[in-house]
Design a protein around this motif. Sequence first.
Motif, short mmCIF file in Angstrom:
data_model
loop_
_atom_site.label_atom_id
_atom_site.label_comp_id
_atom_site.label_asym_id
_atom_site.label_seq_id
_atom_site.Cartn_x
_atom_site.Cartn_y
_atom_site.Cartn_z
N ALA A 112 0.73 -1.22 -0.16
CA ALA A 112 -0.03 0.06 -0.07
C ALA A 112 0.73 1.38 -0.13
N LEU A 113 1.94 1.38 0.75
CA LEU A 113 2.67 2.53 0.82
C LEU A 113 3.67 2.53 -0.60
N SER A 114 4.03 1.50 -1.17
CA SER A 114 4.68 1.59 -2.50
C SER A 114 3.68 2.13 -3.33
N GLY A 287 8.57 10.92 4.25
CA GLY A 287 8.74 10.25 5.86
C GLY A 287 7.74 10.21 6.75
N ALA A 288 6.52 11.15 6.49
CA ALA A 288 5.57 11.04 7.41
C ALA A 288 4.70 9.75 6.99
N LYS A 289 4.75 9.41 5.67
CA LYS A 289 4.01 8.29 5.14
C LYS A 289 4.76 6.85 5.71
N THR A 290 5.97 6.92 5.62
CA THR A 290 6.82 5.67 5.76
C THR A 290 6.63 5.50 7.37
N VAL A 291 6.54 6.70 8.22
CA VAL A 291 6.48 6.48 9.69
C VAL A 291 5.12 5.95 9.93
N ALA A 292 3.96 6.28 9.11
CA ALA A 292 2.59 5.94 9.33
C ALA A 292 2.52 4.36 8.94
N THR A 293 3.29 3.94 7.98
CA THR A 293 3.00 2.57 7.72
C THR A 293 3.83 1.82 8.78
N ALA A 294 5.00 2.40 9.15
CA ALA A 294 5.62 1.44 10.20
C ALA A 294 4.92 1.35 11.62
#
Length: 302
Positions: A112-114, A287-294
């Motif tokens: 989903a992130l990708s 960065g915000a989207k990657t952190v949210a996914t993590a």
Amino acid sequence: MTPTIGSAERAGQEADSAQESGAPSPPTLRVVKVLELLSRHAGERLSLARIVREAGLSRATAHAVLAQLTAEGWAVRDAEGNYGIGLRLLTVARRAEAAFPLRHLASAHLRALSDEVGVPVFLAERAGENIVVTEVIGHPSASWIRPGRRLPLAPPVCREFIAWAPDSARAAWLATADPAHRDRLTRVLAEIRTRGYSVERLVDDSTPMLEVLAGLRDSPITAALRAQLGSVITELITIDYLPDELGPDNAVVTLAAPVRDHHGTVIAAVVACPDNHLSAHALAALGAKTVATADRITAASH
């Protein structure tokens, strides 16, 4: 000549010493090459000629390796003389997957992130003092990013695994870094804790050279040569971005955010791979989207 007890003991000690120093084992490497090739084409049957060509082995060596793998059930040979992966390899693969259950849980979130950000993404999980790439979505430009790739938890990389560690663990990690970089790494770790993710960037156009050197470092070489390669790689890396270094155009190779267990310990990282120049705003958004996914993976794993 049959070795005496003393010479056999010495031979064993020499073998252990060679193994500890990182000396290569050519027969093992040949088997690994063939298994990796078969696994990359799991739905196919490969001819001996193709295996010889793509694995870079002589015909006699490839035939000997395949004969043994087939006899042990790691490979199968069809009526036309072509080879594929065997059930024994599949069984071991399933057992290996069980050692990394987070991969299955994270897969949909990574995809989903990708899809959302339009760049490749991978999951790196901690395994003792190493980091293992366990899931890859898309096609990262760096050739080393593939499932199963293992990297040491050593400076200056894997910072997102160390930034939130206890003071003693951070101090121990920093103590193994190049002394010239310790002050910067200390500031970088603090910045990672503040913004929530690490950023990998390179000096000018050194990406191709870095990939070659990293590949050599991760190959079976002596510990001394590996240390020398590590020093050269470190010189090519500008360690992360500090706030006053961000400008209108920022070279970003990867960006990584932590996944934590129920104790708050970082056990994995979601890594986005833009390998591109981003504005400060675009970098912060990624960065915000990657952190949210993590964070979603963290919550789902509890």
